[in-house]
Write a protein that holds these residues in place. Structure first.
Motif, PDB file in Angstrom:
ATOM      1  N   LEU A  83       0.862  -1.188   0.000  1.00  0.00           N
ATOM      2  CA  LEU A  83       0.000   0.000   0.000  1.00  0.00           C
ATOM      3  C   LEU A  83       0.894   1.233   0.000  1.00  0.00           C
ATOM      4  O   LEU A  83       1.825   1.330   0.798  1.00  0.00           O
ATOM      5  CB  LEU A  83      -0.882  -0.005   1.254  1.00  0.00           C
ATOM      6  N   PHE A  84       0.628   2.156  -0.933  1.00  0.00           N
ATOM      7  CA  PHE A  84       1.435   3.377  -1.042  1.00  0.00           C
ATOM      8  C   PHE A  84       0.586   4.606  -0.747  1.00  0.00           C
ATOM      9  O   PHE A  84      -0.592   4.654  -1.121  1.00  0.00           O
ATOM     10  CB  PHE A  84       1.951   3.542  -2.473  1.00  0.00           C
ATOM     11  N   SER A  85       1.241   5.609  -0.176  1.00  0.00           N
ATOM     12  CA  SER A  85       0.597   6.903  -0.020  1.00  0.00           C
ATOM     13  C   SER A  85       1.117   7.816  -1.134  1.00  0.00           C
ATOM     14  O   SER A  85       2.295   7.801  -1.483  1.00  0.00           O
ATOM     15  CB  SER A  85       0.950   7.460   1.349  1.00  0.00           C
ATOM     16  N   ALA A  90      -4.235  10.480  -0.944  1.00  0.00           N
ATOM     17  CA  ALA A  90      -4.713   9.359  -1.765  1.00  0.00           C
ATOM     18  C   ALA A  90      -3.773   8.170  -1.566  1.00  0.00           C
ATOM     19  O   ALA A  90      -2.602   8.338  -1.210  1.00  0.00           O
ATOM     20  CB  ALA A  90      -4.751   9.764  -3.230  1.00  0.00           C
ATOM     21  N   GLN A  91      -4.325   6.966  -1.770  1.00  0.00           N
ATOM     22  CA  GLN A  91      -3.537   5.749  -1.585  1.00  0.00           C
ATOM     23  C   GLN A  91      -3.831   4.765  -2.713  1.00  0.00           C
ATOM     24  O   GLN A  91      -4.935   4.737  -3.246  1.00  0.00           O
ATOM     25  CB  GLN A  91      -3.895   5.082  -0.250  1.00  0.00           C
ATOM     26  N   VAL A  92      -2.819   3.967  -3.062  1.00  0.00           N
ATOM     27  CA  VAL A  92      -3.032   2.893  -4.047  1.00  0.00           C
ATOM     28  C   VAL A  92      -2.264   1.644  -3.621  1.00  0.00           C
ATOM     29  O   VAL A  92      -1.366   1.704  -2.774  1.00  0.00           O
ATOM     30  CB  VAL A  92      -2.546   3.256  -5.474  1.00  0.00           C
ATOM     31  N   ASP A 128     -11.112   8.500  -6.361  1.00  0.00           N
ATOM     32  CA  ASP A 128     -10.344   9.585  -5.767  1.00  0.00           C
ATOM     33  C   ASP A 128      -9.773  10.486  -6.871  1.00  0.00           C
ATOM     34  O   ASP A 128     -10.227  11.592  -7.083  1.00  0.00           O
ATOM     35  CB  ASP A 128      -9.215   8.965  -4.927  1.00  0.00           C
ATOM     36  N   ARG A 129      -8.769   9.941  -7.606  1.00  0.00           N
ATOM     37  CA  ARG A 129      -8.219  10.731  -8.717  1.00  0.00           C
ATOM     38  C   ARG A 129      -7.349   9.870  -9.620  1.00  0.00           C
ATOM     39  O   ARG A 129      -7.000   8.742  -9.275  1.00  0.00           O
ATOM     40  CB  ARG A 129      -7.400  11.903  -8.166  1.00  0.00           C
TER      41      ARG A 129
END
Ligand code: SAH
Ligand code: SF4
Length: 349
Positions: A83-85, A90-92, A128-129
């Protein structure tokens, strides 16, 4: 002034920047190799650059648009999810799958997804984006760096993580082009696969691109009424239109399309529906990838029992439609297809 994100730049843009900084032309090639061959995490590592340039890069440029927050390994050790910030909240997630001969990376192109397929955890979480090019590429360089330490490398990349890649076309394609560059990451187009929910204009655009990456189309239903429910974007691009675009794509590229079909108990998994699917694909250079549905929290749908998966697949084979059943991977860490969702602690088990 905002720092320059190095991973957002094309090689030409990097060249222009370094020439503006008074550097010789060949510097861009050196930096490019540090970014995409040696996966430098900080400019200080770029030891064949003059110290002054390293210092300027360190103050004016960034090469880490992602911060890893947590990493989970599946019990069998073959699958790893990180999991990345993204810096703005936002996170992916991105997933590495180790097979006998391949190391396949599944990456995200959007934080969340606006399509809203009811069986998909990403869709359930909302949109989110879009990710930037650098944010897409950084998922790759993160894992490539990790693998390089073990003297191995990423062999395949699938754009099948969070989001709809064709809804973020420009950034996704810029990332593909960069990864394909033989002087950089050097991954052949055929080692990359993009999965789309079926955005017709995007498929048409893809058929004109010089990079021949694999195309996977998420079908999930052989008729419009059911597909309207399972894949809401079908109301905008119904099956006749979608299949028309797929036929044109195959004519233009001579490449086979992979159709993904997640089998849901009592919903889309009858013999009759398998026949309907075979009719839909008749005469098309196609392959069907059956995915037993992975469980997600908020979904009323359940995966089909194994015997049903086999029966469905047998009908397709009997109708001469090449079919494979996708291996289940990383279900214990919610890293399977459609299980990626970045909001931890809220319904993410
Ligand atoms: N948005 C793109 C790519 C990301 S999803 C698309 O939809 O194609 C990658 C694949 O996982 C798609 O085929 C999607 O339909 C499938 N998928 C989503 N949720 C799933 C679930 N719960 N179980 C199995 N596959 C799922
Ligand atoms: Fe979006 Fe694909 Fe999930 Fe549908 S399946 S919600 S298009 S990520």
């Amino acid at each position: 002034m905002d720092p320059i994100q190095l991973l957002d730049l094309t090689k030409e843009e990097l060249q222009t920047l370094l020439i503006e900084w008074g550097e010789p032309r060949y510097r861009a090639d050196q930096v490019w190799r540090w970014l995409y061959r040696r996966f430098a995490a900080v400019p200080e590592e770029m030891t064949d650059l003059p110290k002054s340039l390293r210092a300027r890069l360190a103050t004016e440029a960034h090469l880490d648009p992602l911060t890893p927050l947590t990493t989970l390994d599946s019990i069998d050790g073959h699958t790893r999810k990180t999991l990345f910030s993204l810096g703005d909240g936002a996170q992916v997630e991105a997933v590495l799958m180790r097979y006998e001969k391949r190391r396949t990376l599944c990456i995200s192109t959007q934080a969340g997804c606006a399509v809203g397929c009811p069986f998909c955890a990403t869709g359930q979480g909302g949109f989110d984006r879009n990710l930037s090019v650098g944010e897409i590429l950084a998922q790759v360089t993160f894992y490539a760096r990790m693998l390089a330490e073990k003297e191995t490398r990423v062999t395949n990349i699938v754009f099948m993580g969070m989001g709809e890649p064709l809804a973020n076309y420009a950034a996704t394609w810029a990332a593909i082009r960069c990864l394909n560059d033989p002087a950089g990451f050097g991954l052949g187009a055929r080692a990359m696969t993009l999965s789309t929910v079926g955005l017709v204009p995007g498929i048409q655009r893809m058929s004109h691109e010089p990079e021949r990456v694999g195309l996977a189309v998420s079908l999930h239903a052989p008729a419009d009424d059911l597909r309207d429910e399972l894949v809401p974007v079908n109301r905008r691009y119904p099956l006749t239109e979608l299949m028309g675009a797929c036929r044109d794509y195959v004519t233009a590229t001579r490449r086979r399309i992979s159709f993904e079909y997640a089998l849901m108990d009592g919903v889309n998994d009858s013999d009759e529906q398998a026949h309907q699917l075979a009719d839909l694909l008749k005469g098309l250079l196609a392959h069907v990838n059956l995915i037993p549905l992975n469980p997600t929290h908020d979904s009323p749908y359940r995966g089909s029992p194994e015997a049903r998966v086999r029966a469905f697949s047998a009908v397709l084979e009997a109708r001469s439609v090449p079919t494979t059943v996708r291996l289940r991977r990383g279900i214990d860490i919610r890293a399977g297809c459609g299980q990626l969702r970045a909001r931890y602690g809220k319904g993410n088990g």
